[in-house]
Design a protein around this motif. Structure first.
Motif, PDB file in Angstrom:
ATOM      1  N   UNK A 299     -72.502   4.360  33.231  1.00 52.38           N
ATOM      2  CA  UNK A 299     -71.327   3.481  33.309  1.00 52.38           C
ATOM      3  C   UNK A 299     -71.649   2.216  34.096  1.00 52.38           C
ATOM      4  N   UNK A 300     -70.823   1.195  33.884  1.00 54.46           N
ATOM      5  CA  UNK A 300     -71.010  -0.090  34.547  1.00 54.46           C
ATOM      6  C   UNK A 300     -69.651  -0.726  34.778  1.00 54.46           C
ATOM      7  N   UNK A 301     -69.624  -1.777  35.591  1.00 54.83           N
ATOM      8  CA  UNK A 301     -68.364  -2.464  35.896  1.00 54.83           C
ATOM      9  C   UNK A 301     -67.641  -2.815  34.596  1.00 54.83           C
ATOM     10  N   UNK A 302     -66.379  -2.476  34.567  1.00 51.79           N
ATOM     11  CA  UNK A 302     -65.577  -2.735  33.376  1.00 51.79           C
ATOM     12  C   UNK A 302     -65.255  -1.488  32.590  1.00 51.79           C
ATOM     13  N   UNK A 303     -65.906  -0.362  32.903  1.00 50.71           N
ATOM     14  CA  UNK A 303     -65.600   0.864  32.162  1.00 50.71           C
ATOM     15  C   UNK A 303     -64.157   1.282  32.417  1.00 50.71           C
ATOM     16  N   UNK A 304     -63.633   0.967  33.601  1.00 51.53           N
ATOM     17  CA  UNK A 304     -62.228   1.268  33.887  1.00 51.53           C
ATOM     18  C   UNK A 304     -61.284   0.440  33.051  1.00 51.53           C
ATOM     19  N   UNK A 305     -61.656  -0.819  32.794  1.00 48.88           N
ATOM     20  CA  UNK A 305     -60.844  -1.667  31.916  1.00 48.88           C
ATOM     21  C   UNK A 305     -60.882  -1.136  30.491  1.00 48.88           C
ATOM     22  N   UNK A 306     -62.059  -0.719  30.027  1.00 50.93           N
ATOM     23  CA  UNK A 306     -62.151  -0.128  28.691  1.00 50.93           C
ATOM     24  C   UNK A 306     -61.309   1.139  28.602  1.00 50.93           C
ATOM     25  N   UNK A 307     -61.356   1.966  29.641  1.00 50.48           N
ATOM     26  CA  UNK A 307     -60.528   3.171  29.697  1.00 50.48           C
ATOM     27  C   UNK A 307     -59.043   2.786  29.664  1.00 50.48           C
ATOM     28  N   UNK A 308     -58.697   1.701  30.345  1.00 58.69           N
ATOM     29  CA  UNK A 308     -57.318   1.219  30.439  1.00 58.69           C
ATOM     30  C   UNK A 308     -56.792   0.760  29.078  1.00 58.69           C
ATOM     31  N   UNK A 309     -57.575  -0.041  28.365  1.00 60.22           N
ATOM     32  CA  UNK A 309     -57.068  -0.618  27.111  1.00 60.22           C
ATOM     33  C   UNK A 309     -57.157   0.361  25.952  1.00 60.22           C
ATOM     34  N   UNK A 310     -57.988   1.390  26.076  1.00 55.58           N
ATOM     35  CA  UNK A 310     -58.120   2.361  24.985  1.00 55.58           C
ATOM     36  C   UNK A 310     -57.274   3.612  25.197  1.00 55.58           C
ATOM     37  N   UNK A 311     -56.604   3.716  26.352  1.00 57.17           N
ATOM     38  CA  UNK A 311     -55.736   4.880  26.590  1.00 57.17           C
ATOM     39  C   UNK A 311     -54.646   4.941  25.527  1.00 57.17           C
ATOM     40  N   UNK A 312     -54.060   3.766  25.216  1.00 56.50           N
ATOM     41  CA  UNK A 312     -53.229   3.611  24.016  1.00 56.50           C
ATOM     42  C   UNK A 312     -52.058   4.592  23.955  1.00 56.50           C
ATOM     43  N   UNK A 313     -51.480   4.928  25.107  1.00 54.19           N
ATOM     44  CA  UNK A 313     -50.323   5.806  25.122  1.00 54.19           C
ATOM     45  C   UNK A 313     -50.632   7.280  24.987  1.00 54.19           C
ATOM     46  N   UNK A 314     -51.888   7.615  24.680  1.00 58.90           N
ATOM     47  CA  UNK A 314     -52.243   9.032  24.516  1.00 58.90           C
ATOM     48  C   UNK A 314     -52.390   9.726  25.864  1.00 58.90           C
ATOM     49  N   UNK A 315     -52.720   8.978  26.892  1.00 60.30           N
ATOM     50  CA  UNK A 315     -52.847   9.503  28.243  1.00 60.30           C
ATOM     51  C   UNK A 315     -52.679   8.341  29.203  1.00 60.30           C
ATOM     52  N   UNK A 316     -52.477   8.651  30.464  1.00 56.71           N
ATOM     53  CA  UNK A 316     -52.369   7.590  31.465  1.00 56.71           C
ATOM     54  C   UNK A 316     -53.744   6.995  31.733  1.00 56.71           C
ATOM     55  N   UNK A 317     -53.847   5.679  31.894  1.00 54.12           N
ATOM     56  CA  UNK A 317     -55.139   5.090  32.265  1.00 54.12           C
ATOM     57  C   UNK A 317     -55.634   5.690  33.577  1.00 54.12           C
ATOM     58  N   UNK A 318     -56.927   5.920  33.663  1.00 55.94           N
ATOM     59  CA  UNK A 318     -57.469   6.566  34.863  1.00 55.94           C
ATOM     60  C   UNK A 318     -57.524   5.611  36.056  1.00 55.94           C
ATOM     61  N   UNK A 319     -57.847   4.349  35.818  1.00 55.88           N
ATOM     62  CA  UNK A 319     -57.872   3.355  36.890  1.00 55.88           C
ATOM     63  C   UNK A 319     -56.508   2.663  36.911  1.00 55.88           C
ATOM     64  N   UNK A 320     -55.503   3.390  37.369  1.00 55.88           N
ATOM     65  CA  UNK A 320     -54.114   2.947  37.212  1.00 55.88           C
ATOM     66  C   UNK A 320     -53.606   2.173  38.418  1.00 55.88           C
ATOM     67  N   UNK A 321     -52.556   1.404  38.185  1.00 53.63           N
ATOM     68  CA  UNK A 321     -51.891   0.697  39.265  1.00 53.63           C
ATOM     69  C   UNK A 321     -51.249   1.640  40.261  1.00 53.63           C
ATOM     70  N   UNK A 322     -50.720   2.764  39.795  1.00 58.46           N
ATOM     71  CA  UNK A 322     -50.088   3.726  40.708  1.00 58.46           C
ATOM     72  C   UNK A 322     -51.101   4.291  41.703  1.00 58.46           C
ATOM     73  N   UNK A 323     -52.293   4.625  41.216  1.00 58.85           N
ATOM     74  CA  UNK A 323     -53.333   5.131  42.106  1.00 58.85           C
ATOM     75  C   UNK A 323     -53.769   4.044  43.081  1.00 58.85           C
TER      76      UNK A 323
END
Length: 365
Positions: A299-323
């Motif tokens: 992994x490299x910088x930006x994998x959290x953004x990729x996780x964020x934009x591909x979550x697509x409502x199926x699950x909560x983004x892992x690098x979330x604002x709440x966390x």
């Protein structure tokens, strides 16, 4: 690439290159615009990237060709840029911390809720094989019941290598707000949310000397605490002792250790995506390395953004604002506890996000 999620990058400092290396050419996203207060910098970056427009910050925030704003500005500007993006109906994913002030971070999440937009935030190093393998080991009972943890970050200060280190020593900076998000986010993944803290802090020098670049030798003021220690009370009962410092030279301490009634787990540097996870079992004679069993491989910088934009409502983004909000409140409470000399209970919480299954590089890149 026509259906790729469109990214606009605000802030083109040192960290932006690592993000661009990950994002440019990725099948799920398309960088469409860049902006920086230094227009020549954005023009130079855009010239290297075909199809990317160099815009002013305000032009990028309102651009119809941007779905998510990647906010890589200095901490003091995080909230302003995030609120500007949300105000134009865009998602925002930012570098840590979520904001320099806790009230501003609350305002960002409240605005996003009202606007129906998403908020994500670094660090995403915790999604790599290092921390995720450690998390899987704890979840599988490798240390038995976790009793306590230690977290240690000691450096002489970033002014030794960063050519423009001023923001590390102003509001939103310091060792805790700069490096603490890596450690605290990891600890939430490993041991769950935090309910209360006790802190102590100091400022051992009033100025620092820049060690590299065109400003080498220049002295800059220190406006924040440069050494912060504390105890975190996790909701599940475990205690963590944390130290973050810009006032040491080196340490032999493991970045993070989780101690349970059946073993101790040594966790690699949370500022890296990988690293060796080691286990010393009760009754054993030596540390045993554990094979990678979870996380985004290479992994490299930006994998959290990729996780964020591909979550697509199926699950909560892992690098979330709440966390990120919970981590920021923890840090703010540690500093307030140090100033007021008392234990402080937190008002926020955040459950650990879904673990990352072992994911080969060619699956996420």
């Amino acid at each position: 690439m026509g259906d790729a999620h469109r990214i606009g990058v605000v802030g083109l400092g040192v960290i932006s290159r690592a993000y661009l290396d990950t994002l440019v050419g990725h099948r799920a996203v398309r960088v469409t615009a860049v902006a920086d207060l230094d227009a020549s910098r954005s023009a130079a970056v855009a010239a290297e990237l075909p199809g990317v427009a160099a815009l002013s910050v305000q032009e990028l925030l309102s651009s119809p060709d941007v779905d998510t704003v990647l906010n890589l500005t200095v901490p003091a500007a995080h909230a302003e840029i995030a609120l500007g993006a949300i105000g134009h109906g865009k998602n925002v994913y930012g570098e840590k911390p979520l904001a320099a002030e806790l009230a501003d971070a609350h305002a960002v999440l409240e605005a996003a809720t009202k606007a129906g937009t998403g908020v994500g935030c670094a660090p995403d190093t915790v999604l790599g094989t290092g921390l995720q393998t450690a998390r899987a080991a704890v979840a599988a009972g490798a240390v038995g019941r976790p009793q306590f943890a230690t977290a240690v970050m000691v450096t002489p200060g970033h002014e030794r290598w960063h050519p423009h280190p001023d923001f590390y020593y102003t509001a939103g900076g310091g060792p805790l707000l700069d490096m603490g998000p890596y450690y605290l986010t990891s600890l939430v993944h490993l041991l769950g949310p935090i309910r209360a803290v006790i802190g102590a802090a100091g400022r051992l020098r009033t100025e620092r000397v820049i060690g590299s670049g065109p400003r080498a030798g220049e002295r800059i003021p220190v406006e924040v605490d440069s050494h912060v220690s504390g105890v975190l009370e996790h909701v599940g009962g475990a205690l963590t002792t944390i130290t973050t410092s810009f006032d040491g030279v080196a340490t032999t301490a493991a970045p993070i250790e989780v101690h349970g009634d059946a073993g101790t787990l040594a966790v690699p540097d949370p500022n890296r995506f990988d690293g060796e996870v080691r286990l010393f079992e009760l009754g054993g004679t030596q540390w045993r390395p554990l094979p990678s069993s979870a996380g985004y491989v290479d992994a490299a910088r930006g994998v959290g953004l990729l996780d964020f934009v591909t979550a697509d409502g199926r699950r909560a983004p892992r690098a979330s604002g709440d966390l990120a909000l919970h981590v920021l409140e923890t840090m703010s409470a540690l500093l307030r506890s140090a100033a007021e000399g008392r234990r402080i209970e937190l008002t926020t919480s955040a459950e650990p996000p879904a673990p990352v299954p072992l994911t080969a590089a060619d699956e996420w890149r």
